[in-house]
Design an enzyme around this catalytic site. Sequence first.
Site, mmCIF file in Angstrom:
data_model
loop_
_atom_site.group_PDB
_atom_site.id
_atom_site.type_symbol
_atom_site.label_atom_id
_atom_site.label_comp_id
_atom_site.label_asym_id
_atom_site.label_seq_id
_atom_site.Cartn_x
_atom_site.Cartn_y
_atom_site.Cartn_z
ATOM 1 N N GLU A 98 -44.387 16.066 -20.484
ATOM 2 C CA GLU A 98 -45.934 16.155 -20.111
ATOM 3 C C GLU A 98 -46.725 15.354 -20.630
ATOM 4 O O GLU A 98 -47.583 14.411 -19.892
ATOM 5 C CB GLU A 98 -46.463 17.762 -20.599
ATOM 6 C CG GLU A 98 -47.881 17.855 -19.986
ATOM 7 C CD GLU A 98 -48.166 19.315 -20.372
ATOM 8 O OE1 GLU A 98 -49.337 19.605 -20.174
ATOM 9 O OE2 GLU A 98 -47.269 19.954 -20.682
ATOM 10 N N ASP A 99 -46.354 14.665 -21.988
ATOM 11 C CA ASP A 99 -47.481 13.857 -22.456
ATOM 12 C C ASP A 99 -46.936 12.194 -22.548
ATOM 13 O O ASP A 99 -47.585 11.265 -22.894
ATOM 14 C CB ASP A 99 -47.466 14.187 -23.993
ATOM 15 C CG ASP A 99 -48.451 15.553 -23.906
ATOM 16 O OD1 ASP A 99 -48.956 15.964 -22.869
ATOM 17 O OD2 ASP A 99 -48.454 15.928 -25.086
#
Length: 759
Positions: A98-99
């Site tokens: 996600e990051d």
Amino acid sequence: MDMATTTTCPIQVQIPDWLQSCLSNDGHSAANLSEGLSESDRDLIARSFTFAHNLHEGQCRASGEPYINHPIAVASLLRDLGGTGTTIAAGFLHDIVEDTEVTPEELEERFGPEVRQLVEGVTKLSKFNFSSKTERQAENFRRMFVAMAKDVRVVVVKLADRLHNMRTLEHLPDEKRRRIALETREIFAPLANRLGIGRFKWELEDLSFKYLEPEAYRHIQELVAERRADREQRLSTAAQILRERLEEAGIQCLDVSGRPKHLYSIYQKMQRQDKAFHEIYDVAALRVLVETKPECYRALAVVHDAYRPIPGRFKDYIGLPKPNHYQSLHTAVIGHSGKPLEVQIRTLQMHHVAEYGIAAHWKYKEGGGSHCISPEDEKFSWLRQLLEWQNDLKDAQEYLDSIKDNLFEDEVYVFTPQGDVVALTRGATPIDFAYRIHTEVGNHCAGAKVNDRMVTLDTELQNGDIVEIITQKNSHPSLDWLNYAVTASARNRIRQWYKRSHREENIARGRSMLEKEVGKNGFEALLKSEPMKEAAQACNYQTTEDLLAALGYGEVTLVQVVNRLRDAAKSRQKEEEQQEATSLEEEVAVREMNAAPPAPPASTGKSPITGIEGMVYRLAGCCNPVPGEPIIGVVTQGNRGISIHRQGCHNLEQVDGDRLIPVNWNQNQVEVAKAPTYPINIQIEVMDRVGVLKDILSRLSDNNVNVRKAEVKTYPCKPAAIDLCIDIRNRQQLDRIFNQIRQMSDVIHLRRLGNSQED
């Protein structure tokens, strides 16, 4: 997960001893501090930590600490639950996809398919666009439960992630704190309870309580703290007495200890039972651990001999375990000081299940069993229900409500005539029981017996009732059942039966809607064409009839069908340029060309309509046009100005061509923030149940749509009709709210009034 910022973090990375031992080459130290982990597990943990540490280098949390401290804390919680190297590695890596720019394929290449599956299951859908926060939240949960069905460890990693975020919630803005705390209390704490992870459930509830109701939290906290010394003294004395009595009875007592009561559970009991703090029996509690199940009951006799039991306060969760497999004997007695005392009696194995739930399978497994629990297991019946609703409940808010209803534990236990236990939501009726046994039992339910007595189908079931369902071949559900079916699964199956049983009627309605949109010319050929079949498949329906039925009862919108048809026709036209075009796109284009001359160019003036500057005009009440729809002006008879109609309005068939004036909406006026609104009349055919009008109005309110008038017409054993007059700014807003209302499972049909053309 909370958003990280890239900067210099003033706080150092905190590496716990167990992780340091995995990173160290000291095999003896690693064996001591990483008990239960193999050498390959420790290697995987070390590699995953190093990978995550390098990727999160320089990132800080809102608290100012290095971001890597969060994955370390999540991994530590999973390690305490007894997770293997794969599960702990997923804790380190759960935010990576996600990051960062790391792909799932790269994760699999580095750490294996299991780690990839766990990380993908936990990852939110933050990189996709949704029309609302509710839709985003619903899609997150849909994805999580699907992943959980493949491997239950997904949700355990998610719970560990949420627990650490709740522990550090004070660093976020107040509005975000409340939103996360509410989601935690409504979804994640009940989910931890369903999985039996008591240590997560209690802490998640208390932390949510702290941020959602801070005044009540501080009040309960002060009450508990004020009497702590007295309570601990009473518990210590009672524990010593019970140890001696158990020893005299020849029962080997593994432990007798005080159990702290959690603040939120105290508050809940005070609210639910309308009692003061001193009236709550189990603020002071003792936990007794013995070796075997028979010794639990022998220990209970010792407790009741030593202290006077309080009538009606005994619960046998060993003979009748909770749905999450929690087992224990609970009894409330009057202690030596004259104050109430709760005593819980269980074996060590029962205690492990109560603390770790599904994770007890990992931490206390014998023979190294599999860590992947199959959802076919009886304990996962609630998960199977959630998965069944994935496709049935199209509306995001309905799906979230169903999750909340299904996760909460407030249940009643009844028996089949054969003695099998069935757990239902409290307040459930024989209808809920029938559908829990089997869908066909519910669909053919004709009556019910409770404890050998005939009862009505809206009778509320009580703990211990023996329920028998009487079925008849010709019986079928009634719409009235929706008003007293409590469980979401029963209500959903009733709706589905109604839609299936009216399939022919829905197909006819869908045909009529589509025919009015594309025209009669070539319509039958269109239904049998390849573009139509492709459009049905694009809308996730196997056949054209399935698509028409779904269109008829509002599961799919006319706009969606038309768009899919247009896309299919374009694709086929490119492949077969010599074939005569029969696509919907060309038919609609021809009809619109014949309906009116070309529209004038847009104006920069202040009038909403261009092409009639300086003339008196009004919007025709027969079709109520709104910005975004093709329109045409008609010179009215009697010199009463210009009447503005929607192109295709049935009244235009009576108008001479020389009275038609090309007009258009002023795009500058349509796009301004404070654009005028236009009244639209709509009719919604719905399943007649309590609260359906409120649910529809809430969706209109969410879209800032004003309701001028509402009228509801109900009929015995038939759908209800809701007539609404609403204020709409443009066609885009109208399509959006139509789509949201049609996705509600109670909505059978939705149409726009004012002319023969349906939307």
